[in-house]
Design an enzyme around this catalytic site. Structure first.
Site, short mmCIF file in Angstrom:
data_model
loop_
_atom_site.label_atom_id
_atom_site.label_comp_id
_atom_site.label_asym_id
_atom_site.label_seq_id
_atom_site.Cartn_x
_atom_site.Cartn_y
_atom_site.Cartn_z
N HIS A 11 15.73 -16.22 38.23
CA HIS A 11 17.11 -16.70 38.32
C HIS A 11 17.76 -16.26 39.63
O HIS A 11 18.33 -17.08 40.36
CB HIS A 11 17.92 -16.16 37.13
CG HIS A 11 19.37 -16.54 37.16
ND1 HIS A 11 19.89 -17.59 36.43
CD2 HIS A 11 20.43 -16.00 37.83
CE1 HIS A 11 21.19 -17.69 36.65
NE2 HIS A 11 21.54 -16.73 37.50
N GLU A 12 17.67 -14.97 39.92
CA GLU A 12 18.30 -14.46 41.15
C GLU A 12 17.63 -15.05 42.39
O GLU A 12 18.30 -15.32 43.39
CB GLU A 12 18.25 -12.93 41.18
CG GLU A 12 19.00 -12.25 40.04
CD GLU A 12 20.47 -12.67 39.94
OE1 GLU A 12 21.06 -13.07 40.97
OE2 GLU A 12 21.03 -12.63 38.83
N HIS B 32 19.10 -18.40 43.44
CA HIS B 32 20.25 -18.32 44.35
C HIS B 32 19.76 -18.13 45.78
O HIS B 32 20.26 -18.76 46.72
CB HIS B 32 21.15 -17.15 43.96
CG HIS B 32 21.97 -17.39 42.73
ND1 HIS B 32 22.82 -18.46 42.60
CD2 HIS B 32 22.09 -16.66 41.58
CE1 HIS B 32 23.43 -18.40 41.42
NE2 HIS B 32 23.00 -17.33 40.78
N HIS C 168 18.50 -21.23 47.43
CA HIS C 168 19.58 -22.11 47.88
C HIS C 168 20.06 -21.68 49.27
O HIS C 168 20.30 -22.52 50.15
CB HIS C 168 20.74 -22.06 46.87
CG HIS C 168 21.60 -23.27 46.88
ND1 HIS C 168 22.71 -23.41 46.07
CD2 HIS C 168 21.55 -24.42 47.61
CE1 HIS C 168 23.28 -24.57 46.29
NE2 HIS C 168 22.61 -25.20 47.22
#
Length: 799
Positions: A562-563, A566, A569
């Protein structure tokens, strides 16, 4: 502190807020700036030998402490000491002061230039100039904000805090500089100017104009002062609301004998001399009691106590809502939700409600299925009540674990050493996007703790494109929550900035403060590379190198993915202007990459890339993968839909509170609104006849940080599920380059420089049924309903 220029410009998500003298010649010749340590130049690997070596090193730097010590000490002989994250100023605590004051002078020069602008050329550069102003502010604010939290040295923490405060003080000056807004509006209204602006400059100009409008800079002085006062009140009330949450009564007194089912050790902790026990209304013990105490009457008392806030906490919330509504009215909006959502994908509270009510409908059959199972467990003991849910869910999980849960699952973490998971992320990125993670030695002074690893991100031409600092191991006084931080955003550094450094008296001046840069050989421009920090709290591997490395649960693996979503992106969303780079996009689009990344973590096609036993190197067997999938499905079928409903309900309550106009918000009864929304949309609502009535909203701290935008996470989750299903074919295309390129080109590479609806429509394709008649591109109410129909699915992850 009132609304400010910086806060909108930072555009950070939930939270959680991216060459020297010879560089000018480098831009002209497209030669690599080899004289500088700020960016490492990689020799093309020509074959797979270097790539394989990097891949092996990546695993070992995280799994073997002796290897890490040897690797990290190599730099001592050939790398000059540097500052934190290569920032040339941050070699000592006093460096923060120098960093802030030097940056402040650069900001003041830009402001003076913008205010003095009169020519067509002046106005043409205005969007880029103000973007650079935003970048300079964020350079100090974002890095200082991170260092003051993460650094173990109190002197550095204090210095970072002072640098942070200095820039905020300067922002108060910017807030009163109405000329910045006036000049930008003149530029944006001049067709001769906008005809020469790039699409990015047009987008950034509109973002900044909106931000100026939201900070009341266009208002007459008395209204602006009221706006600032309201903003200060909202900030103070919000912080108190979050930090001082309290129940109406601190504990529930029950007979100690009535706590059968609760861990006897816990019972002894709360037992009193007169054979009673005092169950606290907040914390871990009441949650465990609701899961395990057999006596329904006790569960009811504990449940009601945990759901009933103090009167003063409710008063704080209602004051917060009233002041937000007044702020919106002052700014010319119908409600705080209308103001907040005007630049989001949703656009309006009505559209959010359409999405959420559509989602309720798609989720309801699964909820009824779950509750029917729990009701059958309760049987003739009566109708299922809200205080029964956690208890019977726990019973079902225990039944499943005892009867059908595979014993093989207990061995799964042995295939998830931290090093193998990082290796898997790199291999996945290489397959999908043509980028990989390369461990890099660090210079003395570069990291804030000796166990921080640096990874450089390189592409298939071995070009350096980003830096990630991985602070993944636990240590005393370190905050345990996993997080992603953008310490420096990507952007194009103009030739003027390079020339500015070349002509300064300081021979060490650097257009990116010494931090990572690279030359774009095709465009012949210098780029500021994104610098990212990933923070987790995993156990450190043994110092001797013998014994198990840090082994992760399935939940922790998903958290790390999940991290890293980011981070991805930020890595791939490298725009020319920093205001829209990486994660600086609409709040209700920012979680899409991270939520989607979670789906890759346990897909069999991805597990095959990395899941190997820490000791034998044996791959995770197909049968174990199947057991993992069955386990997730089983847990999801027990409680997944009810968890979804809980999130939907919170988002609906958030919208109901923030959609009220100022006249109604001043007399709001937040408890009545909460029960009204629950009665309409909740399958197992709180009773309405208790005295006092439950008032769970007083514990809903996200009403402050995510006011009117709490729907964002589940909105992005619905989109992520659709992309996983249709673009990555439910995992069958999880390592397919064509699918990865499609997602990268339509979503990731834009950062915040493209409307989120265009991204979603683009990645699904014009032929997709959901995009019929261009309904997704247009956004609006129908597009929000469509996303609601996609649903959230049910996903349970065992610990």
């Amino acid at each position: 502190m009132g609304a400010s220029l910086l806060l909108p410009l930072r555009r950070r998500p939930w939270t959680c807020r991216t060459c020297l003298l010879q560089a000018r010649r480098s831009l002209e010749t497209a030669a690599s700036p080899a004289t500088h340590r700020a960016a490492f130049d990689y020799l093309p690997s020509k074959n797979d030998a270097q790539k394989k070596s990097d891949d092996d090193t990546l695993r070992r730097v995280f799994d073997s402490q002796p290897f890490w010590r040897e690797f990290s000490q190599r730099s001592a002989a050939h790398l000059k000491p540097t500052g934190l994250v290569q920032n040339q100023y941050l070699t000592s605590p006093d460096g923060f002061r120098v960093f802030a004051t030097t940056t402040l002078q650069k900001c003041q020069a830009i402001v003076a230039k913008v205010l003095a602008g009169t020519t067509l050329e002046d106005y043409q550069s205005m969007a880029r100039d103000l973007d650079r102003l935003s970048d300079l502010l964020c350079r100090v604010i974002d890095l200082s904000d991170f260092i003051r939290v993460i650094h173990p040295d109190p002197r550095v923490q204090e210095a970072a805090t002072q640098a942070y405060a200095l820039m905020f003080e300067y922002m108060n000056v910017l807030n009163t500089t109405t000329g910045l807004n006036d000049q930008l509006k003149k530029a944006a209204a001049n067709p001769e100017v906008t005809a020469r602006w790039s699409d990015e400059e047009k987008i950034v100009a509109q973002i900044l104009i909106k931000d100026f409008s939201n900070s009341a800079i266009h208002m007459p002085p008395h209204a602006r002062q009221r706006f600032v006062n309201l903003s200060n009140d909202i900030s103070q009330l919000g912080n108190t609301f979050v930090n001082a949450a309290e129940p109406a009564k601190s504990h529930v007194t029950v007979s100690a004998n009535s706590l059968r089912g609760l861990d006897p050790i816990l019972v002894q902790q709360i037992k009193r001399w007169n054979r009673t026990a005092s169950v606290p209304s907040m914390g871990l013990i009441p949650r465990l009691a609701l899961r395990s105490v057999h006596d329904e009457g006790v569960r009811r008392e504990v449940y009601l106590a945990t759901r009933t806030s103090s009167a003063r906490q409710i008063q704080r919330l209602e004051q917060l809502l009233a002041k937000r509504a007044e702020l919106a009215q002052l700014s010319g909006y119908d409600s705080f939700a209308h103001m907040t959502l005007s630049d989001k994908m949703a656009k309006s509270p009505e559209a959010v409600s359409n999405f959420l009510t559509s989602l309720v409908g798609s989720n309801r059959p699964y909820v009824q299925e779950e509750l029917a199972q729990l009701q059958s467990m309760k049987g003739s003991a009566g109708r299922l009540q809200p205080w029964d849910h956690a208890y019977y869910v726990h019973q079902r999980v225990l039944q499943y674990s005892q009867s059908r849960r595979s014993r093989e699952l207990s061995a799964v973490p042995e295939f998830f050493s931290l090093g193998t998971v990082m290796q898997g992320l790199s291999r996945l990125f290489d397959r999908l996007y043509g980028v990989r993670l390369v461990p890099q030695e660090t210079a003395a002074g570069e990291t804030w703790n000796s166990d921080v690893r640096r990874l450089d991100v390189v592409d298939e031409a071995d070009r350096h494109i980003a830096v990630i600092y991985c602070d993944l191991f636990s240590r005393p006084n370190k905050h345990p929550n996993p997080a992603h931080y953008t310490l420096r955003c990507a952007r194009e550094i103009s030739a003027e900035e390079v020339a500015e450094c070349a002509t300064t008296m300081d021979a060490s001046a650097h257009p990116n403060d010494g931090m990572a840069t690279a030359v774009d050989r095709d465009a012949k421009t210098l780029r500021q590379l994104p610098t990212i920090a990933l923070v987790c709290d995993f156990p450190e591997p043994p110092a001797t190198g013998t014994g198990r490395p840090s082994l992760l649960s399935e939940h922790s693996v998903r958290t790390l993915f999940h991290e890293m979503g980011h981070a991805l992106h930020s890595i791939l969303g490298q725009t020319r202007l920093q205001s829209i780079s990486g994660t600086r996009c609409a709040t209700d689009f920012a979680e899409l990459p991270s939520v989607l990344m979670e789906r890759f973590a346990t897909a069999p096609e991805v597990l095959a890339l990395y899941a190997r036993h820490w000791e034998t190197d044996a791959p995770l067997s197909e049968s174990m993968m199947q057991h993992m999938e069955k386990d997730r499905t089983a847990h999801g079928s027990i409680y997944g839909a009810m968890e979804n409903e809980s999130q939907i309900l919170m988002a609906l309550v958030d919208q109901a509170y923030h959609s009220l106009p100022a006249g109604q918000a001043t007399s709001i009864d937040s408890t009545a609104v909460f029960h009204q929304v629950s009665a309409e949309h909740c399958t197992l609502p709180d009773p309405t006849d208790t005295k006092p009535p439950t008032s769970w909203q007083g514990f809903f701290g996200h009403l402050h940080g995510y006011g009117a935008t709490y729907y964002s996470y589940i909105f992005d989750r619905a989109i992520a599920n659709k992309l996983w299903e249709d673009v990555f074919q439910q995992g069958k295309a999880a390592v397919d380059r064509q699918a990865g390129e499609r997602y990268k080109n339509e979503v990731l590479r834009w950062g915040g420089g493209r409307n989120g609806w265009n991204c979603v429509a683009g990645v699904l394709g014009s032929a997709h049924p959901a995009n019929a008649d261009g309904r997704l591109v247009e956004g609006g109410d129908e597009a929000m309903r469509e996303v609601g129909r996609w649903g959230l699915g049910r996903d349970g992850v065992s610990e």
